[in-house]
Design an enzyme around this catalytic site. Structure first.
Site, short mmCIF file in Angstrom:
data_model
loop_
_atom_site.label_atom_id
_atom_site.label_comp_id
_atom_site.label_asym_id
_atom_site.label_seq_id
_atom_site.Cartn_x
_atom_site.Cartn_y
_atom_site.Cartn_z
N GLY A 179 0.80 -1.22 0.00
CA GLY A 179 0.00 0.00 0.00
C GLY A 179 0.83 1.27 0.00
N SER A 180 0.70 2.11 -1.01
CA SER A 180 1.60 3.25 -1.12
C SER A 180 1.16 4.18 -2.24
CB SER A 180 3.02 2.74 -1.37
OG SER A 180 3.01 1.68 -2.31
N ARG A 181 2.10 5.03 -2.69
CA ARG A 181 1.78 6.05 -3.67
C ARG A 181 3.04 6.42 -4.46
NH1 ARG A 181 -1.22 11.70 -2.06
NH2 ARG A 181 -0.36 13.05 -3.66
#
Length: 232
Positions: free
Chosen positions: A189-191
């Site tokens: 989960g990240s960007r």
């Protein structure tokens, strides 16, 4: 032999960064199953999810000069002007930023948005707030990559998220990368933010879906010739 080849084509490759995690999940599932069978089934589901998380499917990458592709699979979290992180060395001037948020169900292998040479890599420790929030670009742990491309310098920033605790960078200073080539991975989960040089025309909108290496997020061309592609 034809049947075996057909099966191989249906199996999505797993990135080597995920092997140790998959092994740990599998061992834990076996232990839980030995203790109490229903827990073993839960462990199996989580192991299958881990396999799915670390998938690394090939991408069909557009090759025309002037195109910018998404660096990540996920949802477009923001499109607009923003001052880049200071460690990238772009100065205190706003640039067009396109942000892609990756949930725990998206493929997390990051790809180069353009072809060029890696001129800077800058890691910065930080917080682990929800990567879908705009302030995550400023406060969260991140790794910045500057690519010198045809139309100028591009900033690619891998940002850790609420669950993510490990940013992996596959490239080194001075490396040359092709558009759509693998440049890194962020676990769980990240960007990823992309900062574009002046003249880029954004082609995506807030809330849209993007596929790493395939979705064109911006275009520098004034004319649009027929597209060609490569498998990467």
């Amino acid at each position: 032999m034809a049947i075996i080849d057909s099966i191989r084509k249906q199996i999505v490759p797993i990135h080597k960064e995920g092997y140790i995690f998959i092994a740990v999940f599998a061992v834990v599932a076996l232990i839980l199953g030995w203790i109490f069978a229903p827990l073993g089934w839960i462990g199996l589901v989580l192991t299958l999810w881990c396999v799915y998380f670390f998938r690394d499917p090939p991408k069909v990458v557009p090759l025309e000069e002037g195109l910018v592709v998404s660096p990540a699979d996920g949802t477009i979290a923001s499109v607009g002007p923003c001052i880049p992180p200071p460690e990238l060395g772009f100065g205190n001037v706003s640039m067009l930023r396109v942000s892609v948020f990756m949930s725990v169900f998206d493929c997390h292998v990051n790809r180069a948005p353009v072809a060029g040479r890696i001129t800077k890599i800058a890691y910065r420790p930080g917080l682990f707030i929800n990567a879908d929030l705009d302030k995550a670009s400023e406060d969260n742990e991140r790794n910045g990559i500057v690519i010198e491309g045809l139309n100028g310098r591009y900033g690619v920033v891998q940002i850790a998220g609420l669950v993510a605790r490990r940013i992996v960078c596959f490239v080194a200073l001075g490396d040359s990368v092709g558009i759509g080539e693998r440049i890194g991975l962020i676990r769980f989960g990240s960007r990823v933010d992309v900062y574009l040089p002046e003249g880029a025309r954004p082609l995506v909108g807030l809330g849209g879906r993007a596929i790493a290496g395939e979705t064109v997020i911006a275009d520098f061309r004034t004319e649009k010739p027929p597209r060609s592609f490569k498998l990467s």
